[in-house]
Write a protein that holds these residues in place. Structure first.
Motif, short mmCIF file in Angstrom:
data_model
loop_
_atom_site.label_atom_id
_atom_site.label_comp_id
_atom_site.label_asym_id
_atom_site.label_seq_id
_atom_site.Cartn_x
_atom_site.Cartn_y
_atom_site.Cartn_z
N GLY A 16 -10.41 -13.28 -58.33
CA GLY A 16 -11.10 -12.90 -59.58
C GLY A 16 -10.98 -11.63 -59.85
N ALA A 17 -10.16 -10.84 -59.11
CA ALA A 17 -9.63 -9.50 -59.64
C ALA A 17 -8.24 -9.32 -60.18
N ALA A 18 -7.77 -8.37 -60.61
CA ALA A 18 -6.58 -8.36 -61.23
C ALA A 18 -5.48 -8.35 -60.20
N ALA A 19 -4.51 -8.80 -60.30
CA ALA A 19 -3.18 -8.89 -59.20
C ALA A 19 -2.55 -7.85 -59.23
N VAL A 20 -2.21 -7.52 -58.13
CA VAL A 20 -1.33 -6.37 -58.09
C VAL A 20 -0.08 -6.58 -57.09
N VAL A 21 0.86 -6.07 -57.03
CA VAL A 21 2.20 -6.20 -56.34
C VAL A 21 1.62 -5.94 -54.92
N GLY A 22 1.72 -6.64 -53.92
CA GLY A 22 1.13 -6.61 -52.61
C GLY A 22 0.23 -7.77 -52.08
N ASP A 23 -0.18 -8.56 -53.43
CA ASP A 23 -1.38 -9.56 -52.99
C ASP A 23 -0.45 -10.72 -52.49
N PHE A 24 -1.03 -11.85 -52.59
CA PHE A 24 -0.52 -12.96 -52.08
C PHE A 24 0.70 -13.29 -52.81
N LYS A 25 1.92 -13.29 -52.06
CA LYS A 25 3.44 -13.62 -52.76
C LYS A 25 3.88 -14.88 -53.04
N LEU A 26 4.08 -15.21 -53.95
CA LEU A 26 5.16 -16.58 -54.24
C LEU A 26 6.50 -16.26 -54.51
N ARG A 27 7.38 -16.53 -53.78
CA ARG A 27 8.61 -16.35 -54.04
C ARG A 27 9.26 -17.16 -54.95
N PRO A 28 10.37 -16.85 -55.63
CA PRO A 28 11.05 -17.61 -56.61
C PRO A 28 10.98 -19.07 -56.48
N GLY A 29 10.64 -20.16 -57.12
CA GLY A 29 10.59 -21.62 -56.64
C GLY A 29 9.58 -22.36 -55.74
N ALA A 30 8.60 -21.16 -55.15
CA ALA A 30 7.91 -21.58 -54.24
C ALA A 30 6.60 -21.96 -54.98
N SER A 31 5.47 -22.47 -54.42
CA SER A 31 4.19 -23.15 -54.74
C SER A 31 2.98 -22.95 -53.71
N LEU A 32 1.91 -22.87 -54.36
CA LEU A 32 0.66 -22.68 -53.26
C LEU A 32 -0.29 -23.96 -53.65
N THR A 33 -0.52 -24.68 -52.89
CA THR A 33 -1.44 -25.89 -53.01
C THR A 33 -2.60 -25.50 -52.28
N LEU A 34 -3.74 -25.97 -52.92
CA LEU A 34 -5.10 -25.72 -52.05
C LEU A 34 -5.80 -27.04 -52.41
N ASP A 35 -6.12 -27.92 -51.62
CA ASP A 35 -6.65 -29.03 -51.78
C ASP A 35 -8.11 -29.36 -50.82
N VAL A 36 -8.41 -28.42 -50.11
CA VAL A 36 -9.51 -28.58 -48.94
C VAL A 36 -10.63 -27.57 -49.73
N VAL A 37 -10.35 -26.33 -49.69
CA VAL A 37 -11.13 -25.12 -50.15
C VAL A 37 -10.23 -24.29 -51.25
N THR A 38 -10.89 -24.35 -52.49
CA THR A 38 -10.33 -23.97 -53.84
C THR A 38 -11.25 -22.75 -54.17
N PRO A 39 -10.78 -21.80 -54.95
CA PRO A 39 -11.56 -20.79 -55.53
C PRO A 39 -12.28 -21.27 -56.81
N ASP A 40 -13.37 -20.97 -57.09
CA ASP A 40 -13.95 -21.46 -58.42
C ASP A 40 -13.82 -20.27 -59.38
N GLY A 41 -13.49 -19.19 -59.18
CA GLY A 41 -13.41 -18.31 -60.17
C GLY A 41 -12.07 -18.05 -60.88
#
Length: 67
Positions: free
Chosen positions: A22-47
């Motif tokens: 829930g805070a502003a993203a900055v370079v250095g946070d969780f990185k998704l490389r080109p073409g990559a994806s992140l899937t969360l299906d067990v624990v997901t953030p609400d904010g």
């Protein structure tokens, strides 16, 4: 609350950085490389989820949420 979250970086060259806490993203946070994806299906953030690319001309990240 969300039950499913998928975020995909559709850019061919830029990295996308995510902040799932829930805070502003900055370079250095969780990185998704080109073409990559992140899937969360067990624990997901609400904010708010923020992202930023490491170049000004990056294509948008795509987020798919269920819940």
């Amino acid at each position: 609350g969300r039950r499913f979250l998928m975020i995909q970086n559709n850019d061919a060259a830029a990295n996308v950085y995510l902040n799932l806490a829930g805070a502003a993203a900055v370079v250095g946070d969780f990185k998704l490389r080109p073409g990559a994806s992140l899937t969360l299906d067990v624990v997901t953030p609400d904010g708010a989820i923020y992202c930023i690319a490491d170049v000004a001309t990056a294509a948008n990240a795509v987020a798919i949420c269920e819940g």
